[in-house]
Design an enzyme around this catalytic site. Structure first.
Site, PDB file in Angstrom:
ATOM      1  N   PRO A   1      34.479   0.565 -36.163  1.00  0.00           N
ATOM      2  CA  PRO A   1      33.715  -0.082 -35.089  1.00  0.00           C
ATOM      3  C   PRO A   1      33.313  -1.497 -35.511  1.00  0.00           C
ATOM      4  CG  PRO A   1      32.667   1.970 -35.816  1.00  0.00           C
ATOM      5  CD  PRO A   1      33.791   1.714 -36.743  1.00  0.00           C
ATOM      6  N   GLU A   2      33.219  -2.383 -34.544  1.00  0.00           N
ATOM      7  CA  GLU A   2      32.875  -3.773 -34.875  1.00  0.00           C
ATOM      8  C   GLU A   2      31.503  -3.861 -35.542  1.00  0.00           C
ATOM      9  OE1 GLU A   2      33.690  -8.068 -34.659  1.00  0.00           O
ATOM     10  OE2 GLU A   2      34.652  -6.163 -35.137  1.00  0.00           O
ATOM     11  N   ARG A   3      30.549  -3.036 -35.082  1.00  0.00           N
ATOM     12  CA  ARG A   3      29.248  -2.942 -35.758  1.00  0.00           C
ATOM     13  C   ARG A   3      28.881  -1.460 -35.903  1.00  0.00           C
ATOM     14  NH1 ARG A   3      25.179  -7.442 -32.991  1.00  0.00           N
ATOM     15  NH2 ARG A   3      26.263  -9.320 -33.745  1.00  0.00           N
TER      16      ARG A   3
END
Length: 278
Positions: free
Chosen positions: A223-225
């Protein structure tokens, strides 16, 4: 080894591109480059004045190599001036750099400090530039930054594989206080374990890589964050970031442990499964 009938064609193109980028480094009071440059017309009149630390400070590998191949110090000099300018704006108390800076005033407009988006390649390029060019100043800056990162950003138990407490991770902090500023890490920060490998901090790199690979295994991609407090993604998209792949490659080269070949295979299979288009 030179291919037959090759006459520095790519070098000529790189020289042309490097020259078109040089206006970005001109006419700024801070010596920080403009974040945008038109390759035909130069710096746009209505350009933004804010740039991230990684954007302004991750040019030395390419510009330095161009200077070495051409025998022309102009390109390396421009990139080095930008790095030294950034370094001069680090916080006097913590020694940390922020995320986004105004190139006209030298004021930090985003005071988040970390090893992910906005800062990641600044540290990486300091070390890679030292490896490529042997300038002791690059290593001195990297070592100083690395000590501050370990002091303020590293959380969790002292040793990766022993002791009590949470698995170690590097968190985002306020550049002035050194206190945690967010509860998320991003996929770009997976690159820092690769920088640790190049620095020779292998055990710490193994530990950091294990965290990001465990997140990959849980969701199929990074996940990106990822919110380390909630243990859940904050941003669920994955824009084909290569950082975990490079770190996996570097760890295999450093350890020759076949585990990292299996990690690479897992990543490739999931890229084909989730990201490949038809």
């Amino acid at each position: 080894m030179t291919p037959p009938n090759y006459d520095d064609d790519l070098l000529h193109l790189a020289h042309d591109l490097g020259s078109r980028l040089l206006p970005a480094f001109e006419n700024t009071a801070t010596r920080l480059p403009h974040p945008r440059v038109n390759l035909l017309l130069g710096v746009p009149v209505d350009t933004h004045n804010s740039t991230c630390t990684a954007g302004a400070g991750s040019l030395l590998v390419e510009m330095g190599m161009l200077s070495h191949l051409l025998g022309d110090p102009v390109y390396e000099g421009a990139a080095r001036r930008a790095i030294k300018a950034l370094w001069s704006y680090r916080d006097a108390s913590t020694g940390l750099l922020g995320n986004v800076i105004d190139i006209t005033t030298g004021q930090w407009t985003n005071k988040l400090s970390g090893v992910g988006a906005g800062l990641d390649s600044f540290y990486e390029y300091l070390l890679k530039s030292y490896i490529l060019f042997g300038d002791d100043g690059d290593l001195k800056m990297f070592n100083a930054a690395y000590r501050k990162i370990k002091r303020f950003m590293r959380k969790g138990r002292s040793h990766c594989n022993m002791g009590v407490g949470d698995h170690p991770l590097y968190v985002n902090v306020n550049m002035h206080s050194g206190r945690p500023a967010t509860t998320w890490i991003d996929s770009l920060s997976a690159a820092f374990a690769g920088t640790m490998v190049l620095h020779g901090d292998i055990e710490e790199a193994i530990c950091a890589h294990a965290l990001y690979y465990s997140i990959w295994k849980r969701y199929g991609v990074l996940p990106e964050r990822y919110n380390w407090r909630l243990k859940a993604p904050d941003l669920r998209f994955y824009p084909l970031r290569p950082e975990l792949v490079e770190t996996t490659y570097l760890l295999y080269q450093a350890t020759k442990n076949p585990f990292y070949l299996h990690v690479g295979r897992d990543i490739l299979l999931n890229l084909n499964k989730y990201a490949k288009t038809t």
